[in-house]
Design a protein around this motif. Sequence first.
Motif, mmCIF file in Angstrom:
data_model
loop_
_atom_site.group_PDB
_atom_site.id
_atom_site.type_symbol
_atom_site.label_atom_id
_atom_site.label_comp_id
_atom_site.label_asym_id
_atom_site.label_seq_id
_atom_site.Cartn_x
_atom_site.Cartn_y
_atom_site.Cartn_z
ATOM 1 N N LYS A 173 0.830 -1.207 0.000
ATOM 2 C CA LYS A 173 0.000 0.000 0.000
ATOM 3 C C LYS A 173 0.864 1.257 0.000
ATOM 4 O O LYS A 173 0.555 2.235 -0.660
ATOM 5 C CB LYS A 173 -0.932 -0.001 1.217
ATOM 6 N N CYS A 174 1.968 1.212 0.773
ATOM 7 C CA CYS A 174 2.826 2.403 0.849
ATOM 8 C C CYS A 174 3.549 2.623 -0.472
ATOM 9 O O CYS A 174 3.768 3.759 -0.888
ATOM 10 C CB CYS A 174 3.795 2.282 2.021
ATOM 11 N N GLY A 179 3.729 6.020 -5.355
ATOM 12 C CA GLY A 179 3.807 5.935 -6.820
ATOM 13 C C GLY A 179 4.923 5.038 -7.308
ATOM 14 O O GLY A 179 5.458 5.217 -8.402
ATOM 15 N N LEU A 180 5.291 4.046 -6.500
ATOM 16 C CA LEU A 180 6.441 3.199 -6.867
ATOM 17 C C LEU A 180 6.044 1.894 -7.540
ATOM 18 O O LEU A 180 6.886 1.138 -7.994
ATOM 19 C CB LEU A 180 7.284 2.887 -5.615
ATOM 20 N N GLY A 181 4.758 1.585 -7.566
ATOM 21 C CA GLY A 181 4.315 0.387 -8.298
ATOM 22 C C GLY A 181 3.995 -0.798 -7.423
ATOM 23 O O GLY A 181 4.081 -0.738 -6.194
ATOM 24 N N TYR A 182 3.615 -1.867 -8.095
ATOM 25 C CA TYR A 182 3.158 -3.083 -7.427
ATOM 26 C C TYR A 182 3.884 -4.286 -8.016
ATOM 27 O O TYR A 182 4.118 -4.311 -9.219
ATOM 28 C CB TYR A 182 1.641 -3.241 -7.617
ATOM 29 N N LYS A 218 1.825 2.864 8.507
ATOM 30 C CA LYS A 218 1.357 3.186 7.152
ATOM 31 C C LYS A 218 0.809 4.631 7.131
ATOM 32 O O LYS A 218 1.167 5.428 6.280
ATOM 33 C CB LYS A 218 0.239 2.191 6.819
ATOM 34 N N THR A 219 -0.015 4.935 8.139
ATOM 35 C CA THR A 219 -0.592 6.285 8.224
ATOM 36 C C THR A 219 0.504 7.317 8.471
ATOM 37 O O THR A 219 0.491 8.414 7.918
ATOM 38 C CB THR A 219 -1.618 6.338 9.384
ATOM 39 N N SER A 220 1.474 6.938 9.302
ATOM 40 C CA SER A 220 2.585 7.831 9.617
ATOM 41 C C SER A 220 3.335 8.207 8.330
ATOM 42 O O SER A 220 3.664 9.373 8.098
ATOM 43 C CB SER A 220 3.495 7.109 10.622
ATOM 44 N N PHE A 247 11.634 3.568 5.969
ATOM 45 C CA PHE A 247 10.348 2.894 6.154
ATOM 46 C C PHE A 247 10.567 1.382 6.345
ATOM 47 O O PHE A 247 10.015 0.771 7.264
ATOM 48 C CB PHE A 247 9.449 3.162 4.939
ATOM 49 N N GLN A 248 11.410 0.814 5.497
ATOM 50 C CA GLN A 248 11.685 -0.630 5.599
ATOM 51 C C GLN A 248 12.318 -0.964 6.951
ATOM 52 O O GLN A 248 11.976 -1.959 7.582
ATOM 53 C CB GLN A 248 12.603 -1.059 4.456
ATOM 54 N N LYS A 249 13.233 -0.102 7.390
ATOM 55 C CA LYS A 249 13.875 -0.349 8.690
ATOM 56 C C LYS A 249 12.826 -0.346 9.807
ATOM 57 O O LYS A 249 12.872 -1.172 10.726
ATOM 58 C CB LYS A 249 14.948 0.699 8.974
#
Length: 340
Positions: A173-174, A179-182, A218-220, A247-249
Motif C-alpha cells: 500500500k505504501c 507511486g512506486l508500483g506493485y 502506514k498512516t505515519s 520505512f523498511q527499517k
Amino acid sequence: MPDIILGIESSCDDTSAAVIRDGYLLSNVIASQQVHRDFGGVVPELASRAHEQNIVPVVSQALDKAGVKVEDLSAIAFTRGPGLMGSLLVGTSFAKTLSIAAGIPIVMVNHLQGHILANFVKEYGKEQRQPSFPYLCLLVSGGNSQIVKVSGPLEYEILGQTIDDAVGEAFDKCSKMMGLGYPGGPVIDRLAARGNPDRFSFAKPHIPGLDYSFSGVKTSLLYFVRDQLALDPDFMEKNKEDICASFQKTLIDILMDKLIKAARQTGIREVTIGGGVSANSGLRDRITLEGRKRGWNTYLPEFRYTTDNAAMIAIAGYFHYLAGERTPLDVAPVSRMADF
Ligand code: KG4
C-alpha cells in the motif's frame, strides 16, 4: 514403495505444481500471471481464468520433469486456503477430478503451513540445514504477519499475529501511495538498498504481548509524504531511496522486536522465516545478524520458496499423508483458514 506426492498451489496469482518423492524434490513448475501488472494488484477474476488455462499444462510439465506418471502418485496435495476463492476453486477442483479419474487420494494443505515447512523440501545432491523442533517461524506475507511456534510438522501454535494489516500489505500500500508500483515489497527493498535507513523516522506501534500492528506506520508514512510534498513537490523523487530505507527499517524493527521477545519468552533458539516478505534482503540480513548476536540457529528459505510454489504444498501434504490423513471428496476451498 516410495511415497510420491503431487503438490498443487493456486491460492493467489501463481499456478504451480510440484512432485516430491520421499521428501525429495523432483520438479517444481510455476506459472506466474502477468495479467495483473497494469492493475496495481491481483484481480481475482483474471487470476481464476489464468489458473484455469495454466493448471493442465503446469501439472503435465511437473509430472514430465519428474519422470513420474499419474498412476505412480501416492497422493495429491492441494492448497485448500487461505486465498482467493476463485483461484482456490481451480486447484481444488483439479485435484478432486484427478483423484476420481486416477483413484488417488487427496490431502488438503493450509497454504501458510507450506510456508512454515518450506525448509523441509529436500533436494538431491544438496547439503541442507533444517530446523529442529520446536522452532519459531516468522510468517510474513501479503495476508499474514504471525509468530508461530512449530513443535512438530503438524503441531502449531500462533504466539502472535497482526491485529490489522499484514506487513506485506504495508509494503504494497505504501509503495502504491508513493507511486512506486506493485508489488511494493520488491521495489521498496531495491530502493532501500541505496538509501539511508536512519534519515527519517516513522511511528511504531505499542501493542501488548506478541501481536503486531502495521496500520499506524502506514498512516505515519502517508502524513509524512503528504506534508513534505506540500513543501516541495519533488520531495519524493529526490528522497525516495532514503524514505524506502527508513520505512523498511521501521517495519523490520517492528517485526524483530516481537520475534526477539518470543524467543526470550519461549527459550527457543531455532528461528525460521517464511512467506513473500521473507525475500526482503533487509529482513534476511537483520535476522541473521540478530541470530548471531543471540545464539539462535537461523534458517532462511531459498528465494524460490519465498514466493508461492507447490513444492512447499507437496512437502506439507507429505507430512499429512505420513500421518494417515486423507481428505474426503466433498471438501470445498476456504478463503480464510484459521487452523493449520
Ligand atoms: O506470500 P506471498 O507471495 O503471497 C500472499 O501473501 O498472498 O506474499 C506477497 C507479499 C507482497 O506483499 C509482496 O510485496 C511481498 O510479499 N514481498 C516482499 C518482497 N518480495 C515480496 N516484501 C518485501 N521485500 C521483498 N523483497
